[in-house]
Structure formats: C-alpha cells, structure tokens
Design an enzyme around this catalytic site. Structure first.
Site, mmCIF file in Angstrom:
data_model
loop_
_atom_site.group_PDB
_atom_site.id
_atom_site.type_symbol
_atom_site.label_atom_id
_atom_site.label_comp_id
_atom_site.label_asym_id
_atom_site.label_seq_id
_atom_site.Cartn_x
_atom_site.Cartn_y
_atom_site.Cartn_z
ATOM 1 N N LYS A 54 0.837 -1.204 0.000
ATOM 2 C CA LYS A 54 0.000 0.000 0.000
ATOM 3 C C LYS A 54 0.873 1.255 0.000
ATOM 4 O O LYS A 54 0.598 2.220 -0.718
ATOM 5 C CB LYS A 54 -0.917 0.000 1.231
ATOM 6 C CG LYS A 54 -2.103 -0.943 1.085
ATOM 7 C CD LYS A 54 -2.859 -1.160 2.390
ATOM 8 C CE LYS A 54 -3.892 -2.263 2.209
ATOM 9 N NZ LYS A 54 -4.523 -2.707 3.454
ATOM 10 N N GLN A 98 -4.620 -1.294 9.665
ATOM 11 C CA GLN A 98 -4.568 -2.630 9.074
ATOM 12 C C GLN A 98 -5.162 -3.665 10.034
ATOM 13 O O GLN A 98 -4.798 -3.703 11.206
ATOM 14 C CB GLN A 98 -3.105 -2.982 8.745
ATOM 15 C CG GLN A 98 -2.928 -4.311 8.060
ATOM 16 C CD GLN A 98 -3.524 -4.341 6.653
ATOM 17 O OE1 GLN A 98 -3.366 -3.408 5.875
ATOM 18 N NE2 GLN A 98 -4.228 -5.413 6.337
ATOM 19 N N ASP A 121 -11.141 3.262 4.135
ATOM 20 C CA ASP A 121 -11.501 1.838 4.073
ATOM 21 C C ASP A 121 -13.022 1.660 4.054
ATOM 22 O O ASP A 121 -13.509 0.578 3.722
ATOM 23 C CB ASP A 121 -10.939 1.101 5.304
ATOM 24 C CG ASP A 121 -9.802 0.165 4.959
ATOM 25 O OD1 ASP A 121 -9.652 -0.158 3.763
ATOM 26 O OD2 ASP A 121 -9.092 -0.247 5.881
#
Ligand code: NAD
Length: 291
Positions: A54, A98, A121
């Site tokens: 990422k 994460q 997200d």
C-alpha cells in the site's frame, strides 16, 4: 474453457494511473500532496506485506504515505490516541488501520474513532449507513473494485439477478448494497442459506466472498454468468479463490482469476478513495465519474 478472463491487474493499473494523474493535478491546485496514513500494529507477516505494498502504491500515485508501525503490545488507548492525532492532522486525508488487530484491542473501538471523512476503508458505521441510504461516503475498497470490474464487463448491471455469497461487513454486505444501488436484484447468501446452488443457478452475476477454496462449482452456474471471485485462500497449491476456476470457466461468460482478479483492484480503490478524501478535505472539486 470458454469464459472471458477478467483482467483485474490491467484494470487496476489503469485506475492507478488515472488516480496518479488526478493526484498530480490536486497537488498543483491544493499546494500539497494527498496523504494516506497506514497503521500497522504487531508483526503479522501477511499484514506487513499488505502495508508495504500500500505504501509503495501510494507513492507511485503521487501521494504522501505516512506509515506507523507499532509493537504488538501497544494498548488500545495508545492506538486510539494515534488515530486522534491523525484525525487532526491536515496533511492526512485518509487513515487505514490494518486488520486484524492484536486480540487485546477492540477493532470496533478503533475503527469507530476514525473520522468518517478520513475513513478511506469505508468500515466506519457512518459510511456503512451512508452506503445503505444512498448518501455520499466511502465504500469499502474490495466491493468497490468488484463493482468496477462488473461495470467494465457488463456495462450496466441494472435489472440483472445477482447472488452475493458471504455477508461480512467488509465484502458481502457492502457488495450487496452497491449492487442494489446499481439496480441489480440481489440475493445475499450466507452459511445458513438453503439450496445455494439453486440460487446461484438463477444468477447473471455471482460474487463469491466465502473464504473456502473452490467452494462454488461450475455446475451451479447459469451458462454465461459473470463470476467475481473475491476469495484469497492459501493452499498447498498456492493462492486459490472461492470458485472452482476450471469448472466455472467452462460455463461462465466471464470470470476473475485468483490471483490477478479482484485483489489488485482493492489497493487501486484505496488510492481512489484517498484522492476523493483529499479533494473533499481541501475543498477542491472533483468529477468522481472521471476516475
Ligand atoms: P468472512 O469470513 O468474514 O465471511 C465469510 C462469509 O461466508 C460469512 O458471511 C459466511 O456466512 C459465509 N459462508 C461461510 N460458509 C458458507 C457456506 N457454506 N455457504 C454460504 N456462505 C458461507 O470473510 P470475508 O472477510 O468476507 O472474506 C471472504 C474471502 O474474501 C476470504 O477468502 C478473504 O481472504 C477474501 N478477501 C479478499 C479481499 C481482496 O482484496 N481480494 C479482500 C477481503 C477479503
């Protein structure tokens, strides 16, 4: 084999390039780069790989990447304090924590602390509610990528029968909401669904997000169906999806491979969401349909 292979890697590369161009234009207008902060707690090797890729993709898309690596024994309070700092930082447009988090940290406590307008997200309940009610918000990256692949393949999904297998908050539920918003007729199947093959047999679109290798069989499919395989399962034969690819490819009209299908779209959509967040946070107009 008759199905067309949906090349998610190529679609993701095109999306990343478009995002990179828009991000460069954003920097010219806003006088700063769009910024994505990624937080990794602990040393789960798969998570470390995701975070690294990422970070690399963020830089390649003309954005700033802020990486925060915290030890596995970080307290929930300390993690929430970092989220608060990132929420208040004007250089940070998007925040991604994460998952999975170490067991002593409540995921919901952390995810609900992220400013919904930096929640790239799309996991915050405010963004889930926005998606469910048709308001502007952030959509989780994996189902967003699936919808883009479906639209590339089919043009319009309006009126199509879709079966989504799996009802997780990260994939299945938002996928069903997106397809509903796009005017498909959606069945959301899960572990208690009766006669799953019967449902799948009627579907023009099948999205499999189950987490069981080769779960969906070719003989279940309606000939010509479009099959999106979200599954990523590590087996002795390497990475495999939730769909029995060989069986499905002889019946489906089009199918995503694993790897090289849905996976690459997820990071590309994260960059897209970050770009949208940056424009919103800086008050710069963006034609979302152009990206
Ligand atoms: P999850 O474990 O949270 O959810 C699985 C879902 O499958 C559940 O809702 C459950 O009801 C359903 N299910 C389980 N057994 C079933 C059965 N026998 N019949 C019908 N439904 C059944 O998983 P998730 O987070 O949604 O992930 C699903 C898969 O997608 C996993 O393989 C995961 O690794 C993968 N994934 C891929 C990406 C990507 O970027 N490509 C992103 C997220 C998840």
């Amino acid at each position: 084999m008759s199905a067309r292979i949906i090349d998610g890697k190529a679609a993701a590369a095109r999306l990343r390039e478009r995002v990179g161009e828009f991000a460069a234009a954003f920097e010219g207008t806003a006088g700063r780069k769009a910024g994505l902060a990624v937080v990794l707690v602990g040393d789960d090797p798969a998570s470390a790989v995701y975070v690294r890729s990422k970070g690399k993709a963020t830089l390649a898309a003309n954005m700033t990447s802020f990486e925060h690596r915290l030890p596995a024994d970080t307290t929930e309070d300390a993690l929430i304090a970092l989220v608060d700092t990132l929420n208040a930082d004007p250089a940070v447009d998007g925040i991604l924590v994460q998952l999975p988090l170490p067991r002593h940290i409540r995921e919901a406590a952390v995810l609900t602390r992220i400013d919904p307008d930096k929640d790239v997200d799309g996991f915050h309940p405010v963004n889930a509610g926005r998606l469910a009610t048709g308001l502007n918000g952030f959509v989780p990256c994996t189902p967003l990528g699936c919808l883009m692949l479906l639209k590339d393949e089919l043009g319009d999904v309006s009126g199509k029968d879709a079966v989504v297998i799996g009802r997780s908050n990260i994939v299945g539920k938002p996928m069903a909401a997106l397809l509903t918003a796009a005017s498909a007729t959606v069945t959301l199947a899960h572990s208690r669904t009766r006669d799953l093959p019967g449902h799948v047999a009627r579907a023009d679109i099948v999205v499999a997000a189950v987490g069981i290798p080769h779960f969906v069989k070719g003989e279940w499919l309606k000939p010509g169906a479009t099959v999106i395989d979200v599954g990523i399962n590590r087996t002795d034969d390497g990475l495999v999806g939730d769909v029995d690819f060989n069986g499905a490819a002889s019946v489906a009209g089009a199918i995503t491979p694993v790897p090289g299908g849905v996976g690459p779209m997820t990071i590309a959509c994260l960059l897209r969401n970050t770009l949208v967040a940056a424009h919103r946070n800086a008050g710069v107009a963006l034609d979302k349909d152009a990206i």
